[in-house]
Design a protein around this motif. Structure first.
Motif, PDB file in Angstrom:
ATOM      1  N   GLN A  16      -3.061  -6.019  11.193  1.00  0.00           N
ATOM      2  CA  GLN A  16      -1.722  -6.586  11.174  1.00  0.00           C
ATOM      3  C   GLN A  16      -0.672  -5.620  10.615  1.00  0.00           C
ATOM      4  OE1 GLN A  16      -4.123  -7.331   9.053  1.00  0.00           O
ATOM      5  NE2 GLN A  16      -3.371  -8.080   7.111  1.00  0.00           N
ATOM      6  N   LEU A  17      -1.104  -4.517  10.046  1.00  0.00           N
ATOM      7  CA  LEU A  17      -0.173  -3.549   9.478  1.00  0.00           C
ATOM      8  C   LEU A  17       0.298  -2.570  10.550  1.00  0.00           C
ATOM      9  CD1 LEU A  17      -2.003  -2.631   6.139  1.00  0.00           C
ATOM     10  CD2 LEU A  17      -0.317  -4.434   6.535  1.00  0.00           C
ATOM     11  N   THR A  18       1.564  -2.161  10.435  1.00  0.00           N
ATOM     12  CA  THR A  18       2.065  -1.134  11.334  1.00  0.00           C
ATOM     13  C   THR A  18       1.463   0.213  10.932  1.00  0.00           C
ATOM     14  OG1 THR A  18       3.954  -0.543   9.951  1.00  0.00           O
ATOM     15  CG2 THR A  18       4.277  -2.353  11.545  1.00  0.00           C
ATOM     16  N   LYS A  19       1.615   1.188  11.802  1.00  0.00           N
ATOM     17  CA  LYS A  19       1.104   2.529  11.506  1.00  0.00           C
ATOM     18  C   LYS A  19       1.719   3.054  10.208  1.00  0.00           C
ATOM     19  CE  LYS A  19       0.709   7.161  13.381  1.00  0.00           C
ATOM     20  NZ  LYS A  19       1.731   8.178  13.363  1.00  0.00           N
ATOM     21  N   ARG A  20       3.023   2.883  10.041  1.00  0.00           N
ATOM     22  CA  ARG A  20       3.705   3.390   8.847  1.00  0.00           C
ATOM     23  C   ARG A  20       3.250   2.632   7.603  1.00  0.00           C
ATOM     24  NH1 ARG A  20       5.697   8.163   7.854  1.00  0.00           N
ATOM     25  NH2 ARG A  20       7.603   8.117   9.053  1.00  0.00           N
ATOM     26  N   GLU A  21       3.054   1.332   7.710  1.00  0.00           N
ATOM     27  CA  GLU A  21       2.576   0.552   6.568  1.00  0.00           C
ATOM     28  C   GLU A  21       1.182   1.015   6.154  1.00  0.00           C
ATOM     29  OE1 GLU A  21       5.049  -3.544   7.615  1.00  0.00           O
ATOM     30  OE2 GLU A  21       2.970  -3.336   8.240  1.00  0.00           O
ATOM     31  N   LYS A  22       0.346   1.350   7.137  1.00  0.00           N
ATOM     32  CA  LYS A  22      -0.983   1.875   6.816  1.00  0.00           C
ATOM     33  C   LYS A  22      -0.871   3.223   6.114  1.00  0.00           C
ATOM     34  CE  LYS A  22      -3.373  -0.478  10.561  1.00  0.00           C
ATOM     35  NZ  LYS A  22      -4.096  -0.319  11.843  1.00  0.00           N
ATOM     36  N   GLU A  23       0.090   4.042   6.533  1.00  0.00           N
ATOM     37  CA  GLU A  23       0.298   5.336   5.877  1.00  0.00           C
ATOM     38  C   GLU A  23       0.752   5.146   4.433  1.00  0.00           C
ATOM     39  OE1 GLU A  23       1.623   7.905   9.830  1.00  0.00           O
ATOM     40  OE2 GLU A  23       3.165   7.034   8.555  1.00  0.00           O
ATOM     41  N   VAL A  24       1.660   4.204   4.221  1.00  0.00           N
ATOM     42  CA  VAL A  24       2.136   3.918   2.863  1.00  0.00           C
ATOM     43  C   VAL A  24       0.980   3.387   2.013  1.00  0.00           C
ATOM     44  CG1 VAL A  24       3.663   2.425   1.486  1.00  0.00           C
ATOM     45  CG2 VAL A  24       4.554   3.577   3.532  1.00  0.00           C
ATOM     46  N   LEU A  25       0.187   2.494   2.582  1.00  0.00           N
ATOM     47  CA  LEU A  25      -0.955   1.941   1.852  1.00  0.00           C
ATOM     48  C   LEU A  25      -1.964   3.044   1.516  1.00  0.00           C
ATOM     49  CD1 LEU A  25      -2.425  -0.462   0.635  1.00  0.00           C
ATOM     50  CD2 LEU A  25      -3.307  -0.986   2.927  1.00  0.00           C
ATOM     51  N   ASP A  26      -2.189   3.937   2.435  1.00  0.00           N
ATOM     52  CA  ASP A  26      -3.087   5.066   2.171  1.00  0.00           C
ATOM     53  C   ASP A  26      -2.574   5.882   0.983  1.00  0.00           C
ATOM     54  OD1 ASP A  26      -5.335   6.791   2.834  1.00  0.00           O
ATOM     55  OD2 ASP A  26      -3.833   8.228   3.534  1.00  0.00           O
ATOM     56  N   GLN A  27      -1.269   6.110   0.939  1.00  0.00           N
ATOM     57  CA  GLN A  27      -0.676   6.843  -0.182  1.00  0.00           C
ATOM     58  C   GLN A  27      -0.856   6.059  -1.491  1.00  0.00           C
ATOM     59  OE1 GLN A  27       1.250   9.894  -0.062  1.00  0.00           O
ATOM     60  NE2 GLN A  27       0.358  10.132   1.964  1.00  0.00           N
ATOM     61  N   LEU A  28      -0.676   4.742  -1.431  1.00  0.00           N
ATOM     62  CA  LEU A  28      -0.888   3.896  -2.613  1.00  0.00           C
ATOM     63  C   LEU A  28      -2.311   4.035  -3.121  1.00  0.00           C
ATOM     64  CD1 LEU A  28       0.668   0.347  -2.052  1.00  0.00           C
ATOM     65  CD2 LEU A  28       1.435   2.144  -3.594  1.00  0.00           C
ATOM     66  N   MET A  29      -3.241   4.070  -2.200  1.00  0.00           N
ATOM     67  CA  MET A  29      -4.650   4.147  -2.571  1.00  0.00           C
ATOM     68  C   MET A  29      -4.979   5.465  -3.267  1.00  0.00           C
ATOM     69  SD  MET A  29      -6.221   2.332   0.796  1.00  0.00           S
ATOM     70  CE  MET A  29      -7.896   2.127   0.246  1.00  0.00           C
ATOM     71  N   HIS A  30      -4.114   6.424  -3.104  1.00  0.00           N
ATOM     72  CA  HIS A  30      -4.284   7.707  -3.785  1.00  0.00           C
ATOM     73  C   HIS A  30      -3.432   7.781  -5.056  1.00  0.00           C
ATOM     74  CE1 HIS A  30      -6.070   8.712   0.104  1.00  0.00           C
ATOM     75  NE2 HIS A  30      -6.773   9.581  -0.595  1.00  0.00           N
ATOM     76  N   GLY A  31      -2.853   6.652  -5.450  1.00  0.00           N
ATOM     77  CA  GLY A  31      -2.136   6.571  -6.722  1.00  0.00           C
ATOM     78  C   GLY A  31      -0.761   7.211  -6.727  1.00  0.00           C
ATOM     79  N   ARG A  32      -0.156   7.355  -5.578  1.00  0.00           N
ATOM     80  CA  ARG A  32       1.137   8.034  -5.506  1.00  0.00           C
ATOM     81  C   ARG A  32       2.291   7.092  -5.818  1.00  0.00           C
ATOM     82  NH1 ARG A  32      -1.710  10.827  -1.233  1.00  0.00           N
ATOM     83  NH2 ARG A  32      -2.455  12.749  -2.183  1.00  0.00           N
ATOM     84  N   SER A  33       3.349   7.644  -6.404  1.00  0.00           N
ATOM     85  CA  SER A  33       4.559   6.882  -6.730  1.00  0.00           C
ATOM     86  C   SER A  33       5.405   6.719  -5.479  1.00  0.00           C
ATOM     87  CB  SER A  33       5.371   7.626  -7.794  1.00  0.00           C
ATOM     88  OG  SER A  33       5.909   8.824  -7.236  1.00  0.00           O
ATOM     89  N   ASN A  34       6.419   5.854  -5.548  1.00  0.00           N
ATOM     90  CA  ASN A  34       7.337   5.683  -4.421  1.00  0.00           C
ATOM     91  C   ASN A  34       7.990   7.010  -4.049  1.00  0.00           C
ATOM     92  OD1 ASN A  34       6.687   3.003  -4.559  1.00  0.00           O
ATOM     93  ND2 ASN A  34       8.750   2.282  -5.042  1.00  0.00           N
ATOM     94  N   ARG A  35       8.385   7.764  -5.044  1.00  0.00           N
ATOM     95  CA  ARG A  35       9.027   9.063  -4.789  1.00  0.00           C
ATOM     96  C   ARG A  35       8.071  10.010  -4.073  1.00  0.00           C
ATOM     97  NH1 ARG A  35      12.148  11.298  -9.566  1.00  0.00           N
ATOM     98  NH2 ARG A  35      13.696   9.989  -8.595  1.00  0.00           N
ATOM     99  N   GLN A  36       6.827  10.061  -4.531  1.00  0.00           N
ATOM    100  CA  GLN A  36       5.841  10.932  -3.895  1.00  0.00           C
ATOM    101  C   GLN A  36       5.553  10.486  -2.461  1.00  0.00           C
ATOM    102  OE1 GLN A  36       2.862  10.354  -6.938  1.00  0.00           O
ATOM    103  NE2 GLN A  36       3.096  12.463  -7.683  1.00  0.00           N
ATOM    104  N   ILE A  37       5.472   9.173  -2.257  1.00  0.00           N
ATOM    105  CA  ILE A  37       5.231   8.647  -0.910  1.00  0.00           C
ATOM    106  C   ILE A  37       6.392   9.019   0.005  1.00  0.00           C
ATOM    107  CG2 ILE A  37       5.012   6.538   0.476  1.00  0.00           C
ATOM    108  CD1 ILE A  37       3.579   5.274  -1.985  1.00  0.00           C
ATOM    109  N   ALA A  38       7.605   8.836  -0.490  1.00  0.00           N
ATOM    110  CA  ALA A  38       8.792   9.144   0.314  1.00  0.00           C
ATOM    111  C   ALA A  38       8.793  10.609   0.734  1.00  0.00           C
ATOM    112  CB  ALA A  38      10.053   8.809  -0.468  1.00  0.00           C
ATOM    113  N   ARG A  39       8.528  11.488  -0.211  1.00  0.00           N
ATOM    114  CA  ARG A  39       8.515  12.924   0.102  1.00  0.00           C
ATOM    115  C   ARG A  39       7.403  13.266   1.098  1.00  0.00           C
ATOM    116  NH1 ARG A  39       9.513  15.142  -5.980  1.00  0.00           N
ATOM    117  NH2 ARG A  39      11.763  14.805  -6.008  1.00  0.00           N
ATOM    118  N   SER A  40       6.250  12.702   0.882  1.00  0.00           N
ATOM    119  CA  SER A  40       5.105  12.991   1.740  1.00  0.00           C
ATOM    120  C   SER A  40       5.336  12.541   3.178  1.00  0.00           C
ATOM    121  CB  SER A  40       3.862  12.300   1.177  1.00  0.00           C
ATOM    122  OG  SER A  40       2.783  12.417   2.050  1.00  0.00           O
ATOM    123  N   LEU A  41       5.981  11.383   3.331  1.00  0.00           N
ATOM    124  CA  LEU A  41       6.178  10.824   4.671  1.00  0.00           C
ATOM    125  C   LEU A  41       7.536  11.179   5.269  1.00  0.00           C
ATOM    126  CD1 LEU A  41       4.596   7.280   4.153  1.00  0.00           C
ATOM    127  CD2 LEU A  41       3.530   9.338   5.103  1.00  0.00           C
TER     128      LEU A  41
END
Length: 126
Positions: free
Chosen positions: A65-90
């Motif tokens: 049910q998750l979009t591709k981008r939501e899965k990418e964000v969730l993957d980043q969460l699972m690696h303990g990344r902050s919102n700022r780190q996720i934003a930069r990475s994506l």
């Protein structure tokens, strides 16, 4: 001390006790999440699959049910990344990350980052 002072002290004591109970509940909630994550970590280590399994749960069909981008964000969460780190990475803004997180939380029926990760890791086992 008069009656008014006694009542004020009683109210202050009651307020502090109430605050202590609320902090205790919050701490229990955090400790429950930590316990769940530790148990999942132990299972990952025992299976010998490490992060690869976590990535499969996110990028595979386990959470369709998750979009591709939501899965990418969730993957980043699972690696303990902050919102700022996720934003930069994506290559997106922090505000967009927050929007994706809000959508993730709604779709996964969770209220916070840790619960989202726990749910995603738990989905792997299904």
């Amino acid at each position: 001390m008069g009656r008014t002072d006694d009542r004020a002290l009683d109210r202050a004591i009651a307020a502090l006790l109430h605050e202590a109970v609320e902090h205790s509940r919050a701490m229990r909630h955090v400790l429950d999440h930590v316990s769940q994550l530790v148990a999942m970590r132990v299972r990952l280590e025992q299976s010998g699959n490490g992060d690869r399994d976590a990535r499969v749960a996110v990028n595979g069909e386990i959470l369709p049910q998750l979009t591709k981008r939501e899965k990418e964000v969730l993957d980043q969460l699972m690696h303990g990344r902050s919102n700022r780190q996720i934003a930069r990475s994506l290559g997106i803004s922090e505000r967009t990350v927050k929007n994706h997180l809000r959508n993730l939380f709604t779709k996964l029926d969770v209220g916070d980052r840790t619960s989202a990760v726990v749910k995603a890791l738990g989905a792997r086992g299904q």
